[in-house]
Design an enzyme around this catalytic site. Sequence first.
Site, PDB file in Angstrom:
ATOM      1  N   ALA A  49       0.775  -1.331  -0.011  1.00 37.89           N
ATOM      2  CA  ALA A  49      -0.022  -0.040   0.028  1.00 37.89           C
ATOM      3  C   ALA A  49       0.821   0.971  -0.017  1.00 37.89           C
ATOM      4  CB  ALA A  49      -0.951   0.034   1.108  1.00 37.89           C
ATOM      5  N   ALA A 140      -1.048 -14.587  -5.813  1.00 34.65           N
ATOM      6  CA  ALA A 140      -2.465 -14.692  -6.167  1.00 34.65           C
ATOM      7  C   ALA A 140      -3.185 -13.530  -6.212  1.00 34.65           C
ATOM      8  CB  ALA A 140      -3.175 -15.671  -5.061  1.00 34.65           C
ATOM      9  N   HIS A 552      -2.296 -13.797   5.671  1.00 37.11           N
ATOM     10  CA  HIS A 552      -3.179 -12.815   5.369  1.00 37.11           C
ATOM     11  C   HIS A 552      -3.594 -12.108   6.694  1.00 37.11           C
ATOM     12  CE1 HIS A 552      -5.085 -15.301   1.559  1.00 37.11           C
ATOM     13  NE2 HIS A 552      -3.885 -14.728   1.399  1.00 37.11           N
ATOM     14  N   ALA A 586      -2.908  -3.550   5.589  1.00 36.24           N
ATOM     15  CA  ALA A 586      -3.763  -4.682   5.983  1.00 36.24           C
ATOM     16  C   ALA A 586      -4.132  -4.370   7.416  1.00 36.24           C
ATOM     17  CB  ALA A 586      -3.250  -6.036   5.683  1.00 36.24           C
TER      18      ALA A 586
END
Length: 616
Positions: A49, A140, A552, A586
Amino acid sequence: MFAPLSGTNVLAVLLLCGTTFAARLPSSAFAVPPGDATYDYVVVGGGTAGLAVAARLASSGASVGVVEAGGAYELDNGNQSIVPGYAFSQPALAPVEVFPPRPLVDWSLVSQPQTGAAGRKVHYAAGKTLGGTSALNTLAYNRGTKGSYQKWATLVGSSAYTWDNFLKYFVKSSELTPPDFAKRNTPNATFTYDTSVWCTGKNCGPLQVSYSNWVDPSHTWFAAGLKAIGLNTSTIGHNSGILQGGAYTTETIDPSDPWFGTATRSSSESSYLRWAIANTQLMVHYRTIATKILFTSGKATGVSVATEGYSYTLTAKKEVILSAGTFHSPQLLMVSGIGPSAKLSSLGIPVISNLVGVGQNLQDQIFFSVQNGMSTPSSPSILSDPAQEPAALQQYLTKAAGPYSSAGGYIAFEKLPASSRTAFSARTNSLLNALPADVPEIEYLAGSFAGTGAGVVTIGDLSASILNPFSRGNVTISSADATVPPLVDMGWLTDPADAEVAVAALKRLRQAWAAPAMAAVKVGPEVKPGGAVQTDAQILQWIRENAIQIWHACGTNAMGSSAAAGAVVGPTAKVFGVAGLRVVDASVLPFALPGHPQATIYALAEKIADDILAGR
């Protein structure tokens, strides 16, 4: 482990090399430390980010300084980061407590003992390099569901996060290269997808997204096995706000990288930063650690930083944007005086804003697998075979195709069927039923390893990931010194609902392996967990001992409508209780979105950059 590139390594190129840039000497984008400097905006963290936000702010004509603790992964991690075929085998992703260190690109964080996961400590990779975790992840790319974004919008009180309003930021951030079915060369792995949710051609975003130029043969069989238990192949893919059934993944791969001449990783560094160097006056302070955010009368005015032990100050005339990731963003807030007052006071840190949510709400999607021998070849079996690897290398170097050009393959999503839910407690069913109707509970991922033994060419690895963890962990600090690693407790499997869902998911993996469609390639008995693991108690214990992260982790500076409810930032990522400070990474996700988060993180960065430039 994949074979090395036989001494013909792809050239590692410094960011300041090449002839791409004409309007500015690329070397002028890198600050020479130490030395105080002043910018309109200081961005702490040159990761996924951070570089996206920095590039967009700099494109407005604002002066922007980026602080990044690492260097260039092209040099510091070489082919392990650049070549897609290494994505799953690179040592930086080893999840075990004792792991091969990669200190130039990874923070080397090790968790606290996981009480819900057999007391294990795990290494949790976190990018310490330009590009951050986008330089280490498994590439991914998929978007969440429409219902998950509506839930986000409702929680934070902003319609900007609904699918219809957020979609433009997915489109703005990226460019899709359509699949090259000739290079993929697998007739039973063709597919359709939704072209309306992508930018292709001119004026697209810098991030490159594509379908890999190779299909792992073992994955086509997993697709058949998953279809046999009800997970049909999607006709639109996994980027249109619907996650249902299986699809070949889109990946952050530039299928024909102009710098390297072949298919390579597209990170925030290779996309946003290179674009910003060519088109703006952005400055990068690399190999530089942020040690404290500075405040004057409750407003963030800059950052104390250190390069190789030399300390100096970067002043922000407008704002400081913190983008140090799920673990280090809450740490830097706390050492700077923002967080739970009791913890800060115990360490002698003056409290600037008492935010009890800082470091809390940590959520992580764990996964586990069922393995079996297979007679079909796979990417790892080809690349580990001295007789086949040279041809694969030439295919990669000359055609940007073959096993080295691909990281992923086939994934599928589902809500567990009624037959899997009968053993759930009333509480677990209630928690699952409260999720948005379109949010899947499990993601299935096809994988493989090189195999040995009679008839075994490949060890097939079919995994399941829990997408909506109800367990919560936390990040805290033991020192006011930002160079002391934070204390990380992932909280894995501490909520009984996660344990029940995990057991059901492993049973579904076994059902897929047992499908008649798999019989033609399955060889021998189950390798893992093995025939001795049968009862629910045995399955759960095996999962506690073997589940690992899918990298994640999120939620430790959760976005919300108020600090009183435990939120840390508001809808435009402004930190509650202070001025001039935002968090964009995140850590601000209020909950774990289904699937892989990097697409959402890029879109979030684009959205917050718009907010900043619009004065919101």
